[in-house]
Scaffold this motif. Structure first.
Motif, PDB file in Angstrom:
ATOM      1  N   ILE A  99       5.583   2.202   4.863  1.00 19.98           N
ATOM      2  CA  ILE A  99       7.045   2.211   4.768  1.00 19.98           C
ATOM      3  C   ILE A  99       7.506   1.204   3.697  1.00 19.98           C
ATOM      4  O   ILE A  99       8.442   1.475   2.929  1.00 19.98           O
ATOM      5  CB  ILE A  99       7.672   1.863   6.145  1.00 19.98           C
TER       6      ILE A  99
ATOM      7  N   ILE B 170       7.075   7.644  12.274  1.00 19.88           N
ATOM      8  CA  ILE B 170       7.079   7.784  10.813  1.00 19.88           C
ATOM      9  C   ILE B 170       5.624   7.929  10.336  1.00 19.88           C
ATOM     10  O   ILE B 170       4.742   7.181  10.783  1.00 19.88           O
ATOM     11  CB  ILE B 170       7.718   6.539  10.143  1.00 19.88           C
TER      12      ILE B 170
ATOM     13  N   LEU C   7       0.923 -12.700   0.440  1.00 19.73           N
ATOM     14  CA  LEU C   7       1.702 -13.303   1.518  1.00 19.73           C
ATOM     15  C   LEU C   7       1.066 -12.970   2.861  1.00 19.73           C
ATOM     16  O   LEU C   7       0.827 -11.811   3.172  1.00 19.73           O
ATOM     17  CB  LEU C   7       3.134 -12.728   1.504  1.00 19.73           C
ATOM     18  N   ASP C   8       0.818 -14.021   3.620  1.00 19.59           N
ATOM     19  CA  ASP C   8       0.455 -13.814   5.025  1.00 19.59           C
ATOM     20  C   ASP C   8       1.602 -14.397   5.850  1.00 19.59           C
ATOM     21  O   ASP C   8       1.814 -15.621   5.857  1.00 19.59           O
ATOM     22  CB  ASP C   8      -0.870 -14.536   5.338  1.00 19.59           C
ATOM     23  N   VAL C   9       2.337 -13.534   6.527  1.00 21.18           N
ATOM     24  CA  VAL C   9       3.552 -13.993   7.220  1.00 21.18           C
ATOM     25  C   VAL C   9       3.244 -14.900   8.412  1.00 21.18           C
ATOM     26  O   VAL C   9       4.151 -15.478   9.002  1.00 21.18           O
ATOM     27  CB  VAL C   9       4.460 -12.813   7.678  1.00 21.18           C
TER      28      VAL C   9
ATOM     29  N   ASN D  57       9.411  -6.333   6.488  1.00 17.22           N
ATOM     30  CA  ASN D  57       8.807  -5.069   6.915  1.00 17.22           C
ATOM     31  C   ASN D  57       7.369  -5.211   7.418  1.00 17.22           C
ATOM     32  O   ASN D  57       6.880  -4.339   8.126  1.00 17.22           O
ATOM     33  CB  ASN D  57       8.866  -4.101   5.712  1.00 17.22           C
TER      34      ASN D  57
ATOM     35  N   GLY E 280      11.453   5.608  14.559  1.00 18.35           N
ATOM     36  CA  GLY E 280      10.704   6.215  15.668  1.00 18.35           C
ATOM     37  C   GLY E 280       9.306   6.535  15.189  1.00 18.35           C
ATOM     38  O   GLY E 280       8.484   5.640  14.983  1.00 18.35           O
TER      39      GLY E 280
ATOM     40  N   THR F 287       2.705   7.197   8.754  1.00 18.19           N
ATOM     41  CA  THR F 287       1.981   6.147   8.025  1.00 18.19           C
ATOM     42  C   THR F 287       0.624   5.932   8.706  1.00 18.19           C
ATOM     43  O   THR F 287       0.338   6.539   9.738  1.00 18.19           O
ATOM     44  CB  THR F 287       2.744   4.803   8.049  1.00 18.19           C
TER      45      THR F 287
ATOM     46  N   LYS G   4       0.845  -1.212   0.000  1.00 19.33           N
ATOM     47  CA  LYS G   4       0.000   0.000   0.000  1.00 19.33           C
ATOM     48  C   LYS G   4       0.867   1.243   0.000  1.00 19.33           C
ATOM     49  O   LYS G   4       1.894   1.299   0.689  1.00 19.33           O
ATOM     50  CB  LYS G   4      -0.998  -0.015   1.162  1.00 19.33           C
TER      51      LYS G   4
ATOM     52  N   LYS H 195       9.111  -6.458  18.816  1.00 26.30           N
ATOM     53  CA  LYS H 195      10.171  -5.708  18.130  1.00 26.30           C
ATOM     54  C   LYS H 195      11.528  -5.913  18.825  1.00 26.30           C
ATOM     55  O   LYS H 195      12.564  -5.949  18.168  1.00 26.30           O
ATOM     56  CB  LYS H 195       9.807  -4.228  18.044  1.00 26.30           C
TER      57      LYS H 195
ATOM     58  N   ASP I  85       2.455  -8.821   0.058  1.00 28.05           N
ATOM     59  CA  ASP I  85       1.544  -8.285   1.100  1.00 28.05           C
ATOM     60  C   ASP I  85       0.321  -9.180   1.185  1.00 28.05           C
ATOM     61  O   ASP I  85       0.156 -10.102   0.369  1.00 28.05           O
ATOM     62  CB  ASP I  85       1.158  -6.833   0.772  1.00 28.05           C
TER      63      ASP I  85
ATOM     64  N   THR J 298      12.575  -4.648   9.744  1.00 21.67           N
ATOM     65  CA  THR J 298      12.033  -3.406  10.302  1.00 21.67           C
ATOM     66  C   THR J 298      11.653  -3.677  11.748  1.00 21.67           C
ATOM     67  O   THR J 298      10.619  -4.282  12.023  1.00 21.67           O
ATOM     68  CB  THR J 298      10.801  -2.912   9.511  1.00 21.67           C
TER      69      THR J 298
ATOM     70  N   GLY K   2      -2.545  -4.107   2.688  1.00 17.50           N
ATOM     71  CA  GLY K   2      -2.245  -4.098   1.254  1.00 17.50           C
ATOM     72  C   GLY K   2      -3.206  -5.035   0.517  1.00 17.50           C
ATOM     73  O   GLY K   2      -3.146  -6.239   0.711  1.00 17.50           O
TER      74      GLY K   2
ATOM     75  N   TYR L 124       3.611  -5.476  21.081  1.00 15.08           N
ATOM     76  CA  TYR L 124       4.361  -4.899  19.959  1.00 15.08           C
ATOM     77  C   TYR L 124       5.820  -4.654  20.376  1.00 15.08           C
ATOM     78  O   TYR L 124       6.763  -5.001  19.654  1.00 15.08           O
ATOM     79  CB  TYR L 124       3.677  -3.599  19.523  1.00 15.08           C
TER      80      TYR L 124
ATOM     81  N   GLU M 163       0.938   4.909  12.372  1.00 19.20           N
ATOM     82  CA  GLU M 163       1.262   6.038  13.250  1.00 19.20           C
ATOM     83  C   GLU M 163       0.000   6.874  13.523  1.00 19.20           C
ATOM     84  O   GLU M 163      -0.266   7.264  14.650  1.00 19.20           O
ATOM     85  CB  GLU M 163       2.337   6.881  12.533  1.00 19.20           C
TER      86      GLU M 163
END
Ligand code: NAI
Length: 278
Positions: free
Chosen positions: A21, A206, A79-81, A107, A204, A208, A17, A177, A40, A158, A54, A173, A211
Motif C-alpha cells: 500500500i 486490500i 527506517l526501522d520505526v 503506513n 478492509g 498485498t 516495495k 490498530k 522502509d 494507516t 522493503g 494487531y 493479505e
C-alpha cells in the motif's frame, strides 16, 4: 490546472516495495505533484516476519522510478520505526534535503508470530506487533512534527478495519490498530492549533503480501486454498471484491490535500462496504 499537492513534501513509511500500500500511496502523492521520501526497513526484517519487507535495492529503484515518472524530487531512506536511532538518522537525512515536511503517511505495519488466542499468544510476538504498528506511529510522528509544525500539514495514519472490529486470533494487531485510531484523534486535538490535521484510513481487504499471508494461514486452517478463502471473504464485502492499494492511495491523497481542509481526527473506512458505521 495545478496539481493538488504541488510544492509539498511527503514522507511515506513502509513504501519500499512495489506490492504494498505504501508504494501505491507514494505514487499517488507524486502524481499530484508532491516530493516523496520513500522510507522502509532497507533490509530483510525479523525472520519471524512471514511477509517480504522493503529492501534497499527496491527502495532505490522506486525512488528513481517515481521521480522520473512524475517529475518530482524523491529520496529513499532506511527506517526501522521501532528504533529511535534509526528514526533520528532518517530525520537528519531528510533535513539535509528538504526544509519542511508537509505530509506524513504512517503506513509501515507488520504482524509477528502465528495467529493465536490472547491467552496463548506468544508474548514477544505480541510486543513486537504493537511496537511496529502503534508505537512506530508515535515515534515517527514525534520525530517529524518539528519539521511539520513550521508550515502546518497533514498526517495520515494507516489503521485498519481490524482496529474497529475484533479480529479473531490476531489480537495484538487489532489492539495496535485500535490504538492508532485513538492516537489519531488525540493528535488531531493537540495539533489543530498548529495547522496540522491528523486522520486515519481503515482499509478492509486490500490485495498485498500481508493479505495473501493471512489468506494462506486461513487456507491451512480450513484445509482449503487461498483462492477459496478469497472467494469466501468476497461474499462478506458488499462491493464483492478485494480492494487495491491504489484505491487506498486515492483516499490518502484526498486526506492529505486541502480538499480535506475541514477534516481532522477521522478514521475513514475503505472496505468495499464490509464495515458500515453510523
Ligand atoms: P506489506 O507487508 O505489504 O507492507 C508493509 C511495509 O511496512 C513493508 O514495506 C515493510 O517493509 C514495512 N515495515 C515493516 N516493519 C517495519 C519497520 N519496523 N520499520 C519500517 N518499515 C517497516 O503490508 P500492506 O498490506 O502494504 O500494509 C500497509 C499498511 O496497511 C500496514 O500498516 C497494514 O497494517 C495496513 N493494512 C493493510 C491491509 C491489507 O488488507 N493489506 C488492511 C488494513 C490495514
Amino acid at each position: 490546472m495545478g496539481k493538488l499537492l504541488s510544492g509539498k513534501t511527503a514522507v511515506v513509511t513502509g513504501a519500499g516495495k512495489r506490492s504494498g500500500i505504501g508504494y501505491a500511496v507514494a505514487c499517488k502523492l507524486a502524481a499530484e505533484g508532491a516530493n516523496v521520501v520513500i522510507a522502509d526497513l532497507g533490509r530483510d526484517a525479523d525472520p519471524e516476519l512471514a511477509v517480504k519487507t522493503g529492501v534497499e535495492s527496491e527502495m532505490t529503484d522506486i525512488a528513481k522510478e517515481v521521480a522520473r515518472t512524475h517529475g518530482i524530487d524523491t529520496m529513499a531512506v532506511n527506517l526501522d520505526v521501532t528504533r529511535a536511532d534509526s528514526i533520528a538518522a532518517m530525520v537528519q537525512a531528510i533535513g539535509k534535503r528538504f526544509e519542511t515536511i508537509d505530509i506524513l503517511v504512517n503506513n509501515a505495519g507488520a504482524s509477528f508470530g502465528v495467529p493465536n488466542a490472547v491467552h496463548t499468544y506468544d508474548e514477544t510476538a505480541w510486543m513486537k506487533t504493537i511496537d511496529v504498528n502503534l508505537h512506530g506511529v508515535f515515534r515517527v510522528s514525534r520525530a517529524l512534527l518539528p519539521m511539520m509544525i513550521l508550515n502546518g500539514g497533514a498526517i495520515v495514519n494507516t489503521a485498519s478495519r481490524a482496529g474497529k472490529v475484533p479480529a479473531l486470533f490476531n489480537g495484538a494487531y487489532a489492539v495496535a490498530k485500535a490504538g492508532v485510531i485513538m492516537l489519531t484523534k488525540v493528535m488531531a486535538m493537540e495539533l489543530a492549533g498548529n495547522g496540522v490535521r491528523v486522520n486515519a484510513v481503515c482499509p478492509g481487504q486490500i490485495a498485498t503480501d500481508l493479505e495473501k499471508w493471512r489468506f494462506g494461514l486461513e487456507a491451512q486452517f480450513f484445509d482449503s486454498t487461498i483462492e477459496e478463502r478469497e472467494k469466501e471473504m468476497c461474499k462478506t464485502i458488499p462491493l464483492g471484491r478485494i480492494g487495491s492499494p491504489d484505491e487506498v492511495g486515492d483516499l490518502v491523497v484526498f486526506l492529505a490535500s486541502d480538499r480535506a481542509a475541514y477534516m481532522t481526527g477521522q478514521a475513514i473506512n475503505i472496505t468495499g462496504g464490509q464495515l458500515m458505521e453510523l
